[in-house]
Design an enzyme around this catalytic site. Structure first.
Site, PDB file in Angstrom:
ATOM      1  N   ARG A  45      27.683  35.014  50.712  1.00 40.68           N
ATOM      2  CA  ARG A  45      27.685  33.576  50.789  1.00 40.68           C
ATOM      3  C   ARG A  45      28.895  32.965  50.077  1.00 40.68           C
ATOM      4  NH1 ARG A  45      21.551  33.068  48.793  1.00 40.68           N
ATOM      5  NH2 ARG A  45      21.692  35.335  48.747  1.00 40.68           N
ATOM      6  N   GLY A  46      29.564  33.779  49.268  1.00 40.65           N
ATOM      7  CA  GLY A  46      30.594  33.276  48.362  1.00 40.65           C
ATOM      8  C   GLY A  46      31.774  32.566  48.998  1.00 40.65           C
ATOM      9  N   GLU A 101      37.281  36.281  52.349  1.00 39.52           N
ATOM     10  CA  GLU A 101      36.454  36.746  51.240  1.00 39.52           C
ATOM     11  C   GLU A 101      36.687  35.856  50.019  1.00 39.52           C
ATOM     12  OE1 GLU A 101      34.017  37.996  50.053  1.00 39.52           O
ATOM     13  OE2 GLU A 101      34.179  40.098  49.470  1.00 39.52           O
ATOM     14  N   ASP A 102      35.671  35.741  49.173  1.00 44.52           N
ATOM     15  CA  ASP A 102      35.850  34.938  47.962  1.00 44.52           C
ATOM     16  C   ASP A 102      36.666  35.699  46.912  1.00 44.52           C
ATOM     17  OD1 ASP A 102      33.802  36.769  47.491  1.00 44.52           O
ATOM     18  OD2 ASP A 102      32.403  35.324  46.630  1.00 44.52           O
ATOM     19  N   ASP A 105      37.133  42.519  44.177  1.00 42.96           N
ATOM     20  CA  ASP A 105      36.877  43.027  42.821  1.00 42.96           C
ATOM     21  C   ASP A 105      37.116  44.540  42.843  1.00 42.96           C
ATOM     22  OD1 ASP A 105      35.827  42.755  40.137  1.00 42.96           O
ATOM     23  OD2 ASP A 105      33.895  43.433  40.856  1.00 42.96           O
ATOM     24  N   LYS A 133      40.975  40.420  41.623  1.00 41.79           N
ATOM     25  CA  LYS A 133      40.980  40.992  40.266  1.00 41.79           C
ATOM     26  C   LYS A 133      41.547  42.397  40.383  1.00 41.79           C
ATOM     27  CE  LYS A 133      36.441  39.107  39.081  1.00 41.79           C
ATOM     28  NZ  LYS A 133      35.139  39.521  38.534  1.00 41.79           N
ATOM     29  N   PHE A 154      34.336  37.260  34.671  1.00 38.67           N
ATOM     30  CA  PHE A 154      33.318  36.901  35.660  1.00 38.67           C
ATOM     31  C   PHE A 154      33.438  35.411  35.922  1.00 38.67           C
ATOM     32  CE2 PHE A 154      29.233  36.116  37.608  1.00 38.67           C
ATOM     33  CZ  PHE A 154      29.156  37.192  38.474  1.00 38.67           C
ATOM     34  N   VAL A 155      33.649  35.044  37.188  1.00 39.23           N
ATOM     35  CA  VAL A 155      33.904  33.644  37.519  1.00 39.23           C
ATOM     36  C   VAL A 155      32.820  33.071  38.427  1.00 39.23           C
ATOM     37  CG1 VAL A 155      36.409  33.809  37.215  1.00 39.23           C
ATOM     38  CG2 VAL A 155      35.413  34.306  39.458  1.00 39.23           C
ATOM     39  N   ASP A 161      28.908  32.418  42.871  1.00 35.98           N
ATOM     40  CA  ASP A 161      27.720  32.234  42.030  1.00 35.98           C
ATOM     41  C   ASP A 161      27.604  33.229  40.898  1.00 35.98           C
ATOM     42  OD1 ASP A 161      27.135  34.514  43.821  1.00 35.98           O
ATOM     43  OD2 ASP A 161      25.149  34.416  42.907  1.00 35.98           O
ATOM     44  N   ARG A 167      27.418  27.609  42.481  1.00 40.86           N
ATOM     45  CA  ARG A 167      28.260  27.626  43.683  1.00 40.86           C
ATOM     46  C   ARG A 167      28.838  26.244  43.967  1.00 40.86           C
ATOM     47  NH1 ARG A 167      27.347  32.454  46.605  1.00 40.86           N
ATOM     48  NH2 ARG A 167      25.253  33.309  46.419  1.00 40.86           N
TER      49      ARG A 167
END
Ligand code: IMP
Ligand code: MG
Length: 181
Positions: A45-46, A101-102, A105, A133, A154-155, A161, A167
């Site tokens: 959902r990001g 993509e958000d 990682d 990242k 962590f963001v 979220d 969000r």
């Protein structure tokens, strides 16, 4: 409901995000100029806020579709096993695809999705991630376009979220966990 045991500090402002998206949209337009119909695939959902802002900057015929892959669950640790929870509605065979993509990682999610979509004979697959990242990477993959490289923090915010919260923040912020004394 109890107070969250973390605080959020702004890392990237809404204004910086908007300016960067304008730049990225220019590059994407250049790349897909003349494309019949680009399929922009948001990873739920990001990426929902990012894809909404990005497509509105694209002066191209686009189709929007979504795919949901599992990654973090409700924690802050990525899982290596990626499952498809919701597949695309449309066919991508012979089409130009842009995966949105958000955050990249470890890289497991994006590489899994690109591998999966590649089996469906698209004409071309490109990828865009708002955040990257690089220090966390476990699978060798780099998005075609990246909004911002960030440190191992962590963001949340701008669609992203922590345990399904935050969000709706208009900016990207770092989560700092409070240790009780
Ligand atoms: P990867 O498979 O480890 O690359 O993880 C990618 C997914 O994990 C992203 O699509 C995000 O949904 C989630 N993720 C990675 N880093 C963060 C973060 O800092 N905050 C929230 N979600 C994150
Ligand atoms: Mg995600």
């Amino acid at each position: 409901m109890s107070q969250p045991d973390y605080t959020i500090t702004q890392l990237i402002s809404a204004k910086s995000i908007a300016a960067r998206i304008e730049e990225l949209a220019q590059e994407i337009q250049e790349q897909f100029k003349g494309t019949d119909k680009l399929i922009v695939v948001g990873l739920l959902r990001g990426s929902f806020v990012f894809i909404a802002d990005l497509v509105r900057e694209l002066n191209l015929p686009v189709e929007v579709d979504f795919l949901e892959a599992s990654s973090y669950g409700d924690g802050t640790e990525s899982s290596k096993e990626v499952r498809i929870l919701k597949d695309l509605r449309g066919e991508i065979s012979g089409r130009d695809v842009l995966v949105v993509e958000d955050i990249v990682d470890t890289g497991f999610t994006l590489s899994h999705v690109v591998n999966l979509l590649s089996t469906r004979n698209p004409k071309n697959i490109k990828t865009i991630a708002l955040l990257d990242k690089p220090s966390r990477r476990e699978v060798e993959i780099k998005a075609t376009w990246t909004g911002f490289e960030i440190p191992d923090e962590f963001v949340v915010g701008y669609g992203i979220d922590y345990a399904q919260r935050n969000r709706n923040l208009p900016f990207i912020g770092c989560v700092e966990f409070n240790t009780k004394s």
